[in-house]
Design a protein around this motif. Structure first.
Motif, PDB file in Angstrom:
ATOM      1  N   ARG A 103       0.864  -1.181   0.000  1.00 44.97           N
ATOM      2  CA  ARG A 103       0.000   0.000   0.000  1.00 44.97           C
ATOM      3  C   ARG A 103       0.899   1.229   0.000  1.00 44.97           C
ATOM      4  N   LEU A 104       0.690   2.125  -0.952  1.00 45.40           N
ATOM      5  CA  LEU A 104       1.540   3.295  -1.093  1.00 45.40           C
ATOM      6  C   LEU A 104       0.916   4.530  -0.470  1.00 45.40           C
ATOM      7  N   GLU A 105       1.787   5.410   0.058  1.00 41.38           N
ATOM      8  CA  GLU A 105       1.397   6.749   0.485  1.00 41.38           C
ATOM      9  C   GLU A 105       2.415   7.729  -0.091  1.00 41.38           C
ATOM     10  N   LEU A 106       1.959   8.939  -0.413  1.00 42.93           N
ATOM     11  CA  LEU A 106       2.843  10.003  -0.885  1.00 42.93           C
ATOM     12  C   LEU A 106       2.975  11.047   0.209  1.00 42.93           C
ATOM     13  N   TRP A 107       4.208  11.336   0.601  1.00 44.07           N
ATOM     14  CA  TRP A 107       4.473  12.352   1.611  1.00 44.07           C
ATOM     15  C   TRP A 107       5.390  13.413   1.028  1.00 44.07           C
ATOM     16  N   CYS A 108       5.150  14.660   1.375  1.00 42.32           N
ATOM     17  CA  CYS A 108       6.054  15.728   0.957  1.00 42.32           C
ATOM     18  C   CYS A 108       6.294  16.674   2.126  1.00 42.32           C
ATOM     19  N   GLU A 109       7.463  17.267   2.112  1.00 48.59           N
ATOM     20  CA  GLU A 109       7.855  18.155   3.198  1.00 48.59           C
ATOM     21  C   GLU A 109       7.097  19.474   3.151  1.00 48.59           C
ATOM     22  N   THR A 110       6.690  19.905   1.948  1.00 49.88           N
ATOM     23  CA  THR A 110       6.072  21.202   1.758  1.00 49.88           C
ATOM     24  C   THR A 110       4.600  21.059   1.401  1.00 49.88           C
ATOM     25  N   ALA A 111       3.731  21.761   2.129  1.00 51.40           N
ATOM     26  CA  ALA A 111       2.295  21.654   1.897  1.00 51.40           C
ATOM     27  C   ALA A 111       1.903  22.112   0.502  1.00 51.40           C
ATOM     28  N   VAL A 145      -0.766   3.572  12.458  1.00 56.24           N
ATOM     29  CA  VAL A 145      -2.105   2.982  12.583  1.00 56.24           C
ATOM     30  C   VAL A 145      -2.676   2.662  11.206  1.00 56.24           C
ATOM     31  N   ARG A 146      -2.470   3.567  10.236  1.00 56.45           N
ATOM     32  CA  ARG A 146      -2.934   3.310   8.878  1.00 56.45           C
ATOM     33  C   ARG A 146      -2.242   2.083   8.298  1.00 56.45           C
ATOM     34  N   ALA A 147      -0.951   1.950   8.601  1.00 58.51           N
ATOM     35  CA  ALA A 147      -0.200   0.800   8.096  1.00 58.51           C
ATOM     36  C   ALA A 147      -0.748  -0.499   8.670  1.00 58.51           C
ATOM     37  N   VAL A 148      -1.085  -0.476   9.941  1.00 60.87           N
ATOM     38  CA  VAL A 148      -1.654  -1.666  10.580  1.00 60.87           C
ATOM     39  C   VAL A 148      -3.011  -1.995   9.979  1.00 60.87           C
ATOM     40  N   ALA A 149      -3.843  -0.967   9.796  1.00 59.82           N
ATOM     41  CA  ALA A 149      -5.187  -1.171   9.250  1.00 59.82           C
ATOM     42  C   ALA A 149      -5.133  -1.670   7.810  1.00 59.82           C
ATOM     43  N   SER A 172      14.147  10.773  10.765  1.00 55.77           N
ATOM     44  CA  SER A 172      13.329  10.749  11.977  1.00 55.77           C
ATOM     45  C   SER A 172      11.941  10.176  11.706  1.00 55.77           C
ATOM     46  N   LEU A 173      11.330  10.610  10.600  1.00 64.05           N
ATOM     47  CA  LEU A 173      10.016  10.093  10.230  1.00 64.05           C
ATOM     48  C   LEU A 173      10.081   8.579  10.052  1.00 64.05           C
ATOM     49  N   ALA A 174      11.049   8.139   9.273  1.00 61.52           N
ATOM     50  CA  ALA A 174      11.156   6.711   8.972  1.00 61.52           C
ATOM     51  C   ALA A 174      11.369   5.893  10.240  1.00 61.52           C
ATOM     52  N   GLU A 175      12.288   6.330  11.081  1.00 61.66           N
ATOM     53  CA  GLU A 175      12.596   5.554  12.286  1.00 61.66           C
ATOM     54  C   GLU A 175      11.383   5.440  13.199  1.00 61.66           C
ATOM     55  N   ASP A 176      10.687   6.555  13.441  1.00 59.43           N
ATOM     56  CA  ASP A 176       9.552   6.537  14.367  1.00 59.43           C
ATOM     57  C   ASP A 176       8.371   5.743  13.812  1.00 59.43           C
ATOM     58  N   VAL A 177       8.013   5.992  12.551  1.00 58.18           N
ATOM     59  CA  VAL A 177       6.854   5.302  11.975  1.00 58.18           C
ATOM     60  C   VAL A 177       7.124   3.806  11.870  1.00 58.18           C
ATOM     61  N   ILE A 178       8.321   3.430  11.438  1.00 55.98           N
ATOM     62  CA  ILE A 178       8.675   2.013  11.338  1.00 55.98           C
ATOM     63  C   ILE A 178       8.618   1.340  12.710  1.00 55.98           C
ATOM     64  N   ALA A 179       9.090   2.048  13.735  1.00 54.97           N
ATOM     65  CA  ALA A 179       9.075   1.484  15.096  1.00 54.97           C
ATOM     66  C   ALA A 179       7.651   1.327  15.609  1.00 54.97           C
ATOM     67  N   PHE A 180       6.824   2.368  15.435  1.00 55.53           N
ATOM     68  CA  PHE A 180       5.435   2.298  15.895  1.00 55.53           C
ATOM     69  C   PHE A 180       4.689   1.166  15.191  1.00 55.53           C
ATOM     70  N   ALA A 181       4.856   1.084  13.869  1.00 52.34           N
ATOM     71  CA  ALA A 181       4.159   0.044  13.111  1.00 52.34           C
ATOM     72  C   ALA A 181       4.691  -1.341  13.468  1.00 52.34           C
ATOM     73  N   GLY A 182       6.016  -1.445  13.664  1.00 58.20           N
ATOM     74  CA  GLY A 182       6.614  -2.735  13.999  1.00 58.20           C
ATOM     75  C   GLY A 182       6.102  -3.289  15.309  1.00 58.20           C
ATOM     76  N   ASP A 183       5.836  -2.413  16.272  1.00 46.36           N
ATOM     77  CA  ASP A 183       5.305  -2.865  17.557  1.00 46.36           C
ATOM     78  C   ASP A 183       3.956  -3.541  17.392  1.00 46.36           C
ATOM     79  N   ALA A 184       3.231  -3.166  16.327  1.00 46.47           N
ATOM     80  CA  ALA A 184       1.913  -3.762  16.078  1.00 46.47           C
ATOM     81  C   ALA A 184       1.962  -4.828  15.001  1.00 46.47           C
ATOM     82  N   GLY A 185       3.172  -5.186  14.570  1.00 50.94           N
ATOM     83  CA  GLY A 185       3.328  -6.256  13.602  1.00 50.94           C
ATOM     84  C   GLY A 185       3.163  -5.847  12.153  1.00 50.94           C
ATOM     85  N   ALA A 186       3.221  -4.551  11.867  1.00 49.28           N
ATOM     86  CA  ALA A 186       3.079  -4.074  10.490  1.00 49.28           C
ATOM     87  C   ALA A 186       4.441  -3.683   9.924  1.00 49.28           C
ATOM     88  N   GLN A 187       4.584  -3.785   8.626  1.00 52.06           N
ATOM     89  CA  GLN A 187       5.842  -3.470   7.954  1.00 52.06           C
ATOM     90  C   GLN A 187       5.693  -2.170   7.158  1.00 52.06           C
TER      91      GLN A 187
END
Length: 281
Positions: A103-111, A145-149, A172-187
């Protein structure tokens, strides 16, 4: 300057709206302006006056400072409601990421880049987010949470500045999101789509020296903002990154199912309605 602005807006008419910062970088590449705060402010002033005067349509420039929320959905009456139902049926869509390996998401630094990414993301059913929503832990946790869902592997395609701040924000984004998702078993995986050092050289993007006050490590010798990438090149980079992660056969099958279901819904509404345009009692 306004003639040069007109030329830029015409050149990138398929990628509008653009932000003032993007407009500035294109004019910089065109040799119209110099990379100074004075020239940037002067351009903003001229463009602002031209918009007030009606010379430049308001919807061609993206304003990043305004936050708005739509009013709750309402109708003028039953006829208006059924017209809305018919429109919804005509625009019916399925999950266009169904069946894909990630499942893909697009993120950008600038609104200001979000509208351009939405244009590409909508085609493939991909959600787009700006970096401002991930500065805090809550935003990062929501992404996990979206990754888990989603129930499968999530891959984030990221566009950010090529400087100390941009590189550390991405890490920072990658490390935190990967860690949060990993705790719930998501990749969750992160991919840096832009800006990279190779792109700076390949597209001859304007650069500036790294900030001497920022002591964080940086892989480059000169910095570049993401908005320095011309809109058409940015669109091509993002589309290429998306298509590299899609199974084209699965995607075509999903589009075919979507069309068949849309047709069935519209036929059902046609059978259920009477000449007055409302469903029968």
């Amino acid at each position: 300057m306004l003639s040069a602005v007109d030329a830029v807006l015409d050149r990138y008419r398929e990628h509008l709206p653009v932000s003032l910062r993007q407009l500035f970088y294109v004019l910089l590449s065109d040799g119209v302006l110099e990379k100074t705060e004075r020239d940037y402010k002067r351009m903003c002033e001229y463009v602002g006056m031209a918009r007030r005067a009606g010379r430049i349509p308001w919807d061609m420039i993206r304003d990043d400072t305004q936050i708005a929320a739509d009013a709750p959905l309402s109708f003028t009456g039953p006829e208006d409601f059924w017209r809305t139902v018919e429109t919804a049926a005509a625009e019916y869509r399925v999950d266009r990421q169904a069946g894909q390996p990630a499942r893909l998401e697009l993120w950008c630094e600038t609104a200001g880049m979000v509208p351009q990414l939405v244009r590409i993301g909508a085609e493939f059913g991909i959600a787009c987010f700006s970096g401002g929503g991930f500065d805090g832990l809550a935003g990062k946790h929501d992404a996990a949470v979206r990754a888990v869902a989603g129930g499968r592997r999530t891959r984030v395609l990221h566009i950010g500045d090529y400087d100390q701040s941009g590189e550390h924000m991405f890490t920072s984004l990658a490390e935190d999101v990967i860690a949060f998702a990993g705790d719930a078993g998501a990749q969750v995986e992160f991919e840096r789509v832009a800006v990279t050092g190779e792109q700076v050289a390949a597209y001859h993007l304007p650069t500036a020296p790294p900030k001497t006050t920022d002591r964080r490590s940086f892989s480059g010798t000169a910095t570049t903002q993401a908005e320095a990438i011309p809109p058409d090149i940015l669109a091509a980079l993002v589309r290429g990154a998306v298509e590299a992660q899609r199974d084209p056969v699965v995607y075509r099958e999903v589009l075919a199912r979507e069309e068949a279901e849309r047709r069935a819904i519209r036929e059902f509404l046609a059978r259920a309605s009477h000449p007055g345009g409302r469903p029968a009692e």
